[in-house]
Write an enzyme that holds these catalytic residues in place. Structure first.
Site, short mmCIF file in Angstrom:
data_model
loop_
_atom_site.label_atom_id
_atom_site.label_comp_id
_atom_site.label_asym_id
_atom_site.label_seq_id
_atom_site.Cartn_x
_atom_site.Cartn_y
_atom_site.Cartn_z
N ASP A 23 16.50 -0.16 11.08
CA ASP A 23 15.59 0.95 11.39
C ASP A 23 16.30 2.09 12.13
O ASP A 23 15.77 2.63 13.12
CB ASP A 23 14.41 0.43 12.24
CG ASP A 23 13.57 -0.60 11.49
OD1 ASP A 23 13.49 -0.51 10.26
OD2 ASP A 23 13.02 -1.50 12.15
N ARG A 30 22.41 -13.76 1.10
CA ARG A 30 21.87 -12.39 1.01
C ARG A 30 22.64 -11.59 -0.06
O ARG A 30 22.06 -10.84 -0.83
CB ARG A 30 22.04 -11.72 2.39
CG ARG A 30 21.37 -10.37 2.48
CD ARG A 30 21.57 -9.74 3.85
NE ARG A 30 21.24 -10.62 4.95
CZ ARG A 30 20.00 -10.92 5.34
NH1 ARG A 30 18.98 -10.41 4.71
NH2 ARG A 30 19.80 -11.72 6.37
N MET A 77 10.70 -7.13 3.51
CA MET A 77 10.91 -7.82 4.78
C MET A 77 12.31 -8.45 4.94
O MET A 77 12.50 -9.32 5.79
CB MET A 77 9.84 -8.89 4.98
CG MET A 77 8.43 -8.31 5.07
SD MET A 77 8.25 -7.05 6.35
CE MET A 77 8.24 -8.10 7.80
N ARG A 78 13.26 -8.03 4.12
CA ARG A 78 14.61 -8.57 4.27
C ARG A 78 15.60 -7.48 4.63
O ARG A 78 15.46 -6.34 4.17
CB ARG A 78 15.09 -9.16 2.94
CG ARG A 78 14.49 -10.47 2.67
CD ARG A 78 15.17 -11.15 1.50
NE ARG A 78 14.47 -12.38 1.24
CZ ARG A 78 14.56 -13.45 2.01
NH1 ARG A 78 15.36 -13.46 3.06
NH2 ARG A 78 13.86 -14.53 1.73
N GLU A 134 23.50 0.81 7.90
CA GLU A 134 23.73 -0.62 8.12
C GLU A 134 23.02 -1.19 9.34
O GLU A 134 23.01 -2.39 9.55
CB GLU A 134 25.24 -0.89 8.20
CG GLU A 134 25.83 -0.79 6.80
CD GLU A 134 27.31 -0.99 6.74
OE1 GLU A 134 27.90 -1.30 7.79
OE2 GLU A 134 27.87 -0.82 5.65
N ASP A 135 22.45 -0.33 10.18
CA ASP A 135 21.73 -0.84 11.35
C ASP A 135 20.23 -0.86 11.09
O ASP A 135 19.72 -0.03 10.33
CB ASP A 135 22.07 0.01 12.58
CG ASP A 135 23.55 -0.05 12.88
OD1 ASP A 135 24.09 -1.17 12.89
OD2 ASP A 135 24.16 1.02 13.06
N HIS A 142 8.79 3.08 8.57
CA HIS A 142 8.62 2.17 9.70
C HIS A 142 7.43 2.63 10.54
O HIS A 142 7.30 3.84 10.81
CB HIS A 142 9.90 2.14 10.54
CG HIS A 142 9.81 1.17 11.67
ND1 HIS A 142 9.97 -0.19 11.50
CD2 HIS A 142 9.55 1.36 12.99
CE1 HIS A 142 9.79 -0.80 12.66
NE2 HIS A 142 9.55 0.12 13.58
N SER A 147 0.83 -1.21 0.00
CA SER A 147 0.00 0.00 0.00
C SER A 147 0.87 1.27 0.00
O SER A 147 0.49 2.28 -0.61
CB SER A 147 -0.99 0.00 1.17
OG SER A 147 -0.34 0.20 2.39
N ASN A 148 2.02 1.23 0.64
CA ASN A 148 2.92 2.39 0.57
C ASN A 148 3.46 2.56 -0.85
O ASN A 148 3.59 3.68 -1.34
CB ASN A 148 4.06 2.26 1.58
CG ASN A 148 3.62 2.65 2.97
OD1 ASN A 148 3.39 3.82 3.25
ND2 ASN A 148 3.45 1.66 3.85
C1 GRF Z 1 4.02 -0.78 6.70
O1 GRF Z 1 3.41 -0.69 7.97
C2 GRF Z 1 5.42 -0.26 6.75
O2 GRF Z 1 5.61 0.78 7.66
C3 GRF Z 1 6.19 -1.48 7.22
O3 GRF Z 1 5.57 -2.56 6.58
C4 GRF Z 1 4.20 -2.24 6.29
C5 GRF Z 1 4.04 -2.42 4.82
O4 GRF Z 1 2.73 -2.19 4.40
N1 GRF Z 1 7.59 -1.34 6.90
P1 GRF Z 1 2.44 -2.03 2.86
O5 GRF Z 1 2.99 -3.30 2.17
O6 GRF Z 1 3.12 -0.81 2.36
O7 GRF Z 1 0.95 -1.97 2.73
#
Ligand code: GRF
Length: 209
Positions: free
Chosen positions: A144, A64, A89-90, A141-142, A108, A12-13
């Site tokens: 978030d 990776r 998610m990686r 590199e850290d 985030h 969605s973002n």
């Molecule tokens: C969001 O809450 C973003 O902040 C986090 O993962 C979620 C992703 O949502 N990193 P979407 O896939 O953008 O809907």
């Protein structure tokens, strides 16, 4: 400015960024490619429905570094200058981060440095904070942890569940991500150590140090 967006799921973002670019809210930006590490990411379909190229680069048991090298190649072939992580998610390898130094942006769902990592909204509820929100930041590199571009605050209600709180944060995420990328695309930010400094607007609407 050519953007590449990395996703793993819903997207969605990503969709908010594509939409903003489409209506000219992020001047001179183009979403060159969306890349997912998951073949079944729902965001792939919405990217294609918006006529944006969407590519799957699965990890398939590779390291990776090997996986990231393929992603970097896809990005470079399309001339991507900035990479937006949108629910990717990686963790990125050091090679990836240095290939796009100060040019990778993440969103985030908490007010960093509080509640980094997974399930940030649940962490916030569990801690009992009264406000939380979202953070758009450069990636280093850290986890978030890179310089913060902007944050938006969301109040936590007594009757909130992870679901209701996440939904209100998500609304703010979409607006915050667009605003942050607009600042970057129009040259309005300078990174100074851990801080990002907002530059004055010139008549041309661009940043002026
Ligand atoms: C969001 O809450 C973003 O902040 C986090 O993962 C979620 C992703 O949502 N990193 P979407 O896939 O953008 O809907």
């Amino acid at each position: 400015m050519k953007l590449g967006i990395l996703i793993s799921g819903r997207g969605s973002n990503m969709a908010a960024l594509i939409d903003a670019v489409g209506r000219g809210a992020i001047p001179s930006a183009e979403v060159a490619v969306v890349i997912s590490d998951k073949a079944d990411a729902a965001g792939l379909g919405s990217a294609r429905a918006s006529d944006v190229e969407a590519v799957v680069v699965e990890r398939r048991g590779r390291t990776r570094e090997e996986h990231d090298a393929e992603i970097i190649e896809v990005l470079r072939k399309r001339g991507v200058e900035y990479v937006c992580l949108a629910g990717y998610m990686r963790l990125l390898s050091k090679d990836f981060i240095s290939a796009f130094k100060d040019r990778i942006i993440n969103i985030h769902p908490s007010l960093l440095p509080s509640f980094p990592g997974l399930d940030a909204q649940r962490q916030a509820l569990g801690h009992g904070v009264k406000v939380t929100g979202c953070t758009v930041h450069f990636v280093d590199e850290d986890l978030d942890a890179g310089p913060i571009i902007l944050q938006r605050v969301v109040e936590v209600r007594d009757d909130d569940t992870a679901k209701t709180l996440s939904a209100r944060i998500l609304e703010q995420e979409h607006a915050a991500y667009v605003e942050a990328v607009r600042l970057v695309a129009t040259g309005r930010l300078r990174i100074e150590g851990r801080r990002t400094i907002l530059l004055e607007k010139t008549a041309a609407g661009e940043g002026n140090a």
